[in-house]
Design an enzyme around this catalytic site. Sequence first.
Site, mmCIF file in Angstrom:
data_model
loop_
_atom_site.group_PDB
_atom_site.id
_atom_site.type_symbol
_atom_site.label_atom_id
_atom_site.label_comp_id
_atom_site.label_asym_id
_atom_site.label_seq_id
_atom_site.Cartn_x
_atom_site.Cartn_y
_atom_site.Cartn_z
ATOM 1 N N GLU A 9 -42.584 10.212 20.091
ATOM 2 C CA GLU A 9 -44.122 10.006 20.398
ATOM 3 C C GLU A 9 -44.345 11.037 21.377
ATOM 4 O O GLU A 9 -44.101 11.721 22.120
ATOM 5 C CB GLU A 9 -43.932 8.751 21.387
ATOM 6 C CG GLU A 9 -43.741 7.378 20.577
ATOM 7 C CD GLU A 9 -44.285 6.244 21.797
ATOM 8 O OE1 GLU A 9 -44.976 6.182 22.529
ATOM 9 O OE2 GLU A 9 -43.448 5.096 21.369
ATOM 10 N N GLU A 64 -38.293 2.913 24.572
ATOM 11 C CA GLU A 64 -38.392 3.095 26.134
ATOM 12 C C GLU A 64 -37.825 2.377 26.964
ATOM 13 O O GLU A 64 -38.177 1.875 27.792
ATOM 14 C CB GLU A 64 -40.117 3.440 26.244
ATOM 15 C CG GLU A 64 -40.743 4.298 25.590
ATOM 16 C CD GLU A 64 -42.172 4.525 26.206
ATOM 17 O OE1 GLU A 64 -42.894 3.677 26.694
ATOM 18 O OE2 GLU A 64 -42.571 5.538 25.748
HETATM 19 C C1 BG6 Z 1 -45.734 4.785 24.760
HETATM 20 C C2 BG6 Z 1 -45.542 3.219 24.190
HETATM 21 O O1 BG6 Z 1 -45.228 4.598 25.867
HETATM 22 O O2 BG6 Z 1 -47.060 5.063 24.924
HETATM 23 C C3 BG6 Z 1 -46.415 3.103 23.039
HETATM 24 O O3 BG6 Z 1 -44.293 3.512 23.504
HETATM 25 C C4 BG6 Z 1 -47.621 3.199 23.832
HETATM 26 O O4 BG6 Z 1 -46.065 1.484 22.744
HETATM 27 C C5 BG6 Z 1 -47.903 4.722 24.146
HETATM 28 O O5 BG6 Z 1 -49.024 2.939 23.173
HETATM 29 C C6 BG6 Z 1 -49.357 5.083 24.614
HETATM 30 O O6 BG6 Z 1 -49.591 4.319 25.743
HETATM 31 P P1 BG6 Z 1 -51.130 3.572 25.945
HETATM 32 O O7 BG6 Z 1 -50.894 2.763 26.995
HETATM 33 O O8 BG6 Z 1 -51.883 4.573 25.848
HETATM 34 O O9 BG6 Z 1 -51.060 2.722 24.729
#
Ligand code: BG6
Length: 481
Positions: free
Chosen positions: A377, A177
């Site tokens: 993701e 990211e």
């Molecule tokens: C992404 C990141 O932006 O979102 C992860 O790459 C992160 O590291 C994921 O865990 C979910 O976000 P969060 O804040 O719910 O863990």
Amino acid sequence: MGKGFPEGFFWGGATAANQFEGAWNVDGRGPSVDDHITGGSYKEPRTLTVDIKPDVLYPNHDGIDFYHHYEEDIALFAEMGFNMFRMSISWSRIFPNGDDAEPNEAGLAFYDRVFDCCHAHNIEPLVTLSHYEMPYALIEKYNGWESRELIAIFEKYCKTVFERYQDKVKYWLTFNEINCGIMQFGALLETSMCRGYEGPVSGIETTMQQRCQALHHQFVASGRVVKYAHEHYPQFKMGNMDCFILSYAATCDPVDVLANHWEMNKTNWYCSDVQVRGAYPAWAPRFWRENGVKLDIQPGDMDDIAAGTVDFYPFSYYMSNIVGTHDVEQTAGNMTFGGKNPYLESTDWGWQIDPDGLRYALNLLYDRYQIPLMVVENGMGAYDEVEADGSIHDPYRIDYLKRHVRAMREAIDDGVDLMGYTWWGPIDLVSAGTGEMRKRYGFIHVDKYDDGTGTYERRRKDSFYAYQKIIKSNGTEGLDD
Ligand code: BG6
């Protein structure tokens, strides 16, 4: 119905070392920035401390102890049918201070074991070189990516792991990211410009000048590393990694449309254009001028950037928001805040659920870049209840999963070249944003709680079987029921 998912499509899950490995000070590992951040919640920001305080709980220290459970966890991924597992290498496990003369052999050996275990289960590793976890010593010494010195330090780290794992890893991502670095909050986890800062993480302040300069250093580093990989390891496939923050104009007022256009430029295209096209976008000089940015571009930098363009475009996608100049109510989102869309529902953490937005994003991205895409993701953080018999019923997660997989199916039918899908957090892990365990993403539950208690026992949730069905049929079953 469209033609469906191509043969050889990658199905899997995505993780980050700092959020799940634990073993933060085991076998020679040095502390990373995450080891200095306390837990928080939706309402309460996490706190960064300069020293690690003995009486404070730092949730990343133990994570979910993948370090000692990796065989069990990878076997569970295989049981779901994964043929890809996205993970990151903890930089400070290899170079405890970031700039040590020699790598830490025990750290290197750990990833040998993990990759071997993946291959034993026919799972292809997809490895992020830097996922939100600068070795803390590099922050103390250089203030993270603010310093140009980081380019050579990062190159050395990458060359070390390329050499070591050249026969075990084919798919690599440079920075997780990277585009979060353009936003204020990115100064903590992406560019790590937080030297000497102690307090709520929301209070870290940097100028646009600092953020653009730090990103420039990362672009040069990424360009050099990708170029090196292409020259020395032609079997490697190199990707960047962006947090795709889709936004819509709040109204059809042309002023809103332009406001959203500039927001998309700044938030998404600034970084991905550089890494995919090998040059800053045409509008960048105006953006710099209007934001008081005077970039220090050294001779050779733009050549390195141009020579190190990526082979595929991986991105995260969780939600969308709206941008407008009229009254827009704010809501939370992935690593950022954004305008509330009245047509969408939100998770308990305020992230707006928008599967159609994923189809739209895939089309936008493929039209723009014409290189293979990968959703690396996507997922939903939610509260889960463990029933008396140990079962966990999570229909909300199954619904989110199916709707997003259907959106990908549509995008493929639209003509998008999509290589794979790795769900974020196939196993519960520590939230990056809030440091919570109770914000659970997994198909596999981990008995670990925000007060640090728990047995680390793993349990299959209902969603485990839902994803298994989708994967086993390559997306032809389990989506429409
Ligand atoms: C992404 C990141 O932006 O979102 C992860 O790459 C992160 O590291 C994921 O865990 C979910 O976000 P969060 O804040 O719910 O863990």
